[in-house]
Design a protein around this motif. Structure first.
Motif, short mmCIF file in Angstrom:
data_model
loop_
_atom_site.label_atom_id
_atom_site.label_comp_id
_atom_site.label_asym_id
_atom_site.label_seq_id
_atom_site.Cartn_x
_atom_site.Cartn_y
_atom_site.Cartn_z
N THR A 139 -5.94 2.19 -15.64
CA THR A 139 -6.12 1.09 -14.70
C THR A 139 -6.43 1.64 -13.31
O THR A 139 -6.34 2.84 -13.06
N LEU A 140 -6.81 0.74 -12.41
CA LEU A 140 -7.04 1.09 -11.02
C LEU A 140 -5.99 0.41 -10.15
O LEU A 140 -5.63 -0.75 -10.38
N LYS A 141 -5.50 1.12 -9.16
CA LYS A 141 -4.51 0.56 -8.23
C LYS A 141 -5.12 0.50 -6.84
O LYS A 141 -5.65 1.49 -6.34
N ARG A 142 -5.03 -0.68 -6.20
CA ARG A 142 -5.52 -0.85 -4.84
C ARG A 142 -4.33 -0.86 -3.88
O ARG A 142 -3.36 -1.57 -4.11
N VAL A 143 -4.44 -0.07 -2.82
CA VAL A 143 -3.34 0.07 -1.88
C VAL A 143 -3.85 -0.08 -0.45
O VAL A 143 -4.90 0.46 -0.10
N LEU A 144 -3.11 -0.82 0.38
CA LEU A 144 -3.46 -0.91 1.79
C LEU A 144 -3.33 0.47 2.44
O LEU A 144 -2.34 1.16 2.23
N PRO A 145 -4.30 0.88 3.23
CA PRO A 145 -4.20 2.19 3.89
C PRO A 145 -2.92 2.37 4.70
O PRO A 145 -2.38 3.47 4.77
N SER A 146 -2.43 1.29 5.30
CA SER A 146 -1.23 1.39 6.14
C SER A 146 0.00 1.78 5.34
O SER A 146 1.00 2.22 5.92
N ARG A 147 -0.04 1.63 4.03
CA ARG A 147 1.11 1.99 3.19
C ARG A 147 1.08 3.46 2.78
O ARG A 147 2.04 3.95 2.20
#
Length: 673
Positions: free
Chosen positions: A585-593
């Motif tokens: 799968t692919l995981k999307r993460v906010l850069p600020s995290r």
């Protein structure tokens, strides 16, 4: 000496080396602490403690007193700048003999001479350990010996099963006089014991071997369950690797092989077997249940893993402490199969477990009963590989034939020449093949380096090798007028896959030819070419690597993601960092995290282990460095699938590196005799 607070020439020198960064402050603090606990401790004992800690920081399990006294500067990897100090290690050791030093250590209250005890240091022969690592080494040795001694009964038709799975030669007469088929031999040895170690370079068929081996073991287990009138569920199998990238690679490889099995394209393997062989691969930390902000795991001897068989890929990357934790968490009768390349770099942390296990794998030494078993099970005669090998060696097989790098492969020939330490052969290789080349830029400003970074162009390479322009072009091609990428995963996957076409690898982290300097240089070059807008810390196309485990996000040290723009609620671009996960799968993460990440246009060779890239460019530093070894060069070369470029500001350093072997002090190999 009674306390370290009093000035002395030795301790002033040690402080000097801490300031230089050669010694860690932690190393010296250990001696200070010991002196506070036991003020009567001799200076020679405290010095030994400092150097033991120093060696641990360099990956050694212990301090080899004998080797230290013979050649202190080389053993301790004294940096060039340190040689200008007023005192050198040979000065500190003046007047010490091995027997005298051992006697003084044995008499010290801060040193034990056996496993039982509570002193912070343990002396075992000519090796001095910190107690925790002496315990790890002892536990790993006992666990491996116990597991290899555990034998499983095999049916009378095991030779027919092995032949159907591995070997098209059905007749013993056909096998006579032929080279051993190491894949089938590895499977035979693995089938009989709870421990198997399979080593081999890229393309030697480790994954193919383990899939067919799992098919064999599942078939044996299901038959056993049917005979006992049980449901034929087979073995509970788990697959793991040290890093997320290595786990993802193994998962992809297994899925492809099992797809062939399901399609009926693999001789000797029933299509139904694929349904009971897993493709999900986890990292070792996830498998064991790492506890945040702790060195401990949820699974241990009191709460073992729920499995019958564990396969660990890229085992050369597993350090001693992790191996101890893993073996502790295995059920007593579970099988363990270790896969890896013994010639690659050892783990970043202390220890070289696979290297210790495979010390003699290149020149196998099989006992008479092992040779007899192999002949009965496979029909292959190992008379040429007889010798006084230890019990553990009987469960170790080295795969020797590369199916990826043949005689016409420059990458393969270069890797073999480096691995053999043949400097002259390495020099003769560059002009013979079109998939390898070397650059010798005088500075990072040279146009040749820019061409390499942007487009993969390097004189001598044939075909169409890629640079970093390629993945950024794939990213740009998917953007709409607002600069947003599509929500569907296909585009993000295509960008991630394109990024894997090219990678800069560095031997060192610091300096203009290291990771930090080259990441800055590449960022500048891509910005000048209009391919990225790096005016802000986060920008579309920024590739980043996790530098620490983040259990909250489910991301591990070494995971790589790319910052991509997606449409926000207003339709304007919003940046998300997309990571491929081991389960596909692919995981999307906010850069600020993401607080513990680094740009990864360049990464160290160590960090690249478990990965492959279509075009790999390995960059050596301009100055000598202890990290430049044969294993590092070999590992960098074998990260390349189609093209390899060496960037060496001083080509002579390559020759020096090939002559320099990695040596890690450890007593594990002797314990496993």
């Amino acid at each position: 000496m009674t306390e370290l607070a009093a000035p002395s020439r030795l301790w002033d020198a040690l402080e000097h080396y801490v300031e230089q960064g050669w010694l860690r402050a932690l190393d010296l603090e250990l001696a200070r602490w010991l002196a506070q606990q036991k003020p009567e401790t001799e200076e020679a004992v405290l010095l030994a403690a400092v150097l033991t800690s120093h060696q641990l920081g360099r990956g050694h399990i212990c301090l080899d007193l004998e080797a230290l006294l013979a050649d202190p500067e080389s053993l301790l990897a004294l940096p060039p700048g340190g040689r200008r100090a007023e005192t050198l290690p040979r000065d500190w050791l003046a007047g010490l003999t091995l027997s005298g030093w051992r006697e003084r250590l044995a008499q010290a209250e801060v040193v034990d001479t056996e496993e039982a005890g509570c002193a912070p240091l343990v002396l075992d022969g000519h090796r001095l350990y910190l107690r925790r690592f002496y315990r790890f080494e002892s536990e790993v040795a006992r666990a491996l010996q116990s597991r290899q001694a555990l034998r499983f009964p095999l049916p009378d038709d095991v030779s027919q099963r092995l032949s159907a799975l591995f070997d098209p030669l059905k007749d013993d007469a056909e096998r006579a006089g032929r080279e051993p088929h190491w894949q089938s031999i590895a499977a035979a040895l693995a089938a009989r014991s709870a421990l198997a170690v399979i080593s081999g370079g890229p393309g030697t068929g480790k994954t193919t071997t383990v899939v067919r081996l799992l098919a064999l073991l599942q078939g044996l287990k299901q038959d056993e369950q049917r005979q006992a009138a049980e449901e034929p569920t087979g073995l509970r199998i788990r697959l793991a690797a040290p890093t997320g990238k290595a786990a993802a690679r193994l998962s992809e490889s297994l899925a492809a092989t099992l797809g062939e099995i399901k399609a009926g394209n693999v001789a000797g393997v029933e299509a139904g077997v694929a349904s009971v062989i897993p493709t999900e691969v986890s990292t070792l930390h996830r498998l064991l249940g790492a506890r945040p902000d702790s060195r401990f795991f949820r699974h241990n001897a009191d709460n073992p893993l729920h499995l019958d068989l564990l396969v660990v890929d890229e085992a050369s990357m597993v350090d001693l402490e992790m191996m101890a934790a893993l073996l502790s968490a295995l059920p007593p009768r579970a099988r363990l199969i270790l896969l890896g390349d013994k010639d690659q770099l050892a783990s970043v942390e202390a220890g070289a477990v696979l290297g210790d296990l495979c010390r003699f794998a290149g020149d196998a030494r099989y006992q008479a009963d092992t040779r007899g078993f192999v002949y009965r099970a496979t029909g292959y005669d190992l008379e040429s590989f007889q010798g006084p090998g230890g019990d553990i060696e009987q469960q170790i097989v080295m795969l020797r034939k590369s199916h990826r790098f043949g005689a016409d492969s420059g990458i393969g020939n270069l890797a073999r020449a480096v691995n053999g330490g043949a400097v002259s052969a390495v020099k003769a290789t560059w002009d013979r093949f079109g998939d390898i080349t070397a650059l010798s830029p005088a500075s990072v400003q040279e146009p040749a380096l820019k061409q390499l970074v942007l487009d993969g162009i390097a004189a001598g390479l044939e075909g169409q090798p890629k640079g970093y322009r390629h993945y950024l072009s794939v990213m740009a091609a998917g953007l709409n007028e607002q600069g947003c990428g599509p929500e569907e995963e296909a585009w993000a996957r295509s960008v991630l896959n394109a990024f894997g076409e090219f990678q800069l690898l560095c031997a060192v982290r610091e300096g203009e030819w290291g990771v930090s300097g080259l990441n800055d240089r590449v960022t500048s070059l891509l910005g000048q070419a209009g391919l990225i807008d790096a005016s802000q810390p986060w920008y579309a196309g920024r590739p980043v690597m996790m530098m620490r485990n983040d259990y909250g996000l489910g991301l591990m040290n070494g995971d790589i993601g790319i910052c991509l723009p997606f449409a926000g609620e207003s339709g304007e671009p919003v940046l998300r960092v997309v990571f491929p996960m081991p389960d596909g799968t692919l995981k999307r993460v906010l850069p600020s995290r993401l607080t513990e990440v680094e740009t990864v246009f360049a990464m160290t060779v160590h960090k690249s282990q478990g990965s492959e890239f279509a075009h790999t460019a390995m960059v050596l530093p301009a100055d000598p460095n202890p990290v430049l070894t044969r294993e590092l060069v070999y590992t960098g070369i074998t990260r390349a699938r189609r093209w390899f470029t060496l960037v060496a500001p001083r080509p002579a350093l390559l020759d020096n590196a090939i002559r320099q072997r990695t040596q890690r002090a450890s007593g594990l190999g002797e314990r496993l005799k």
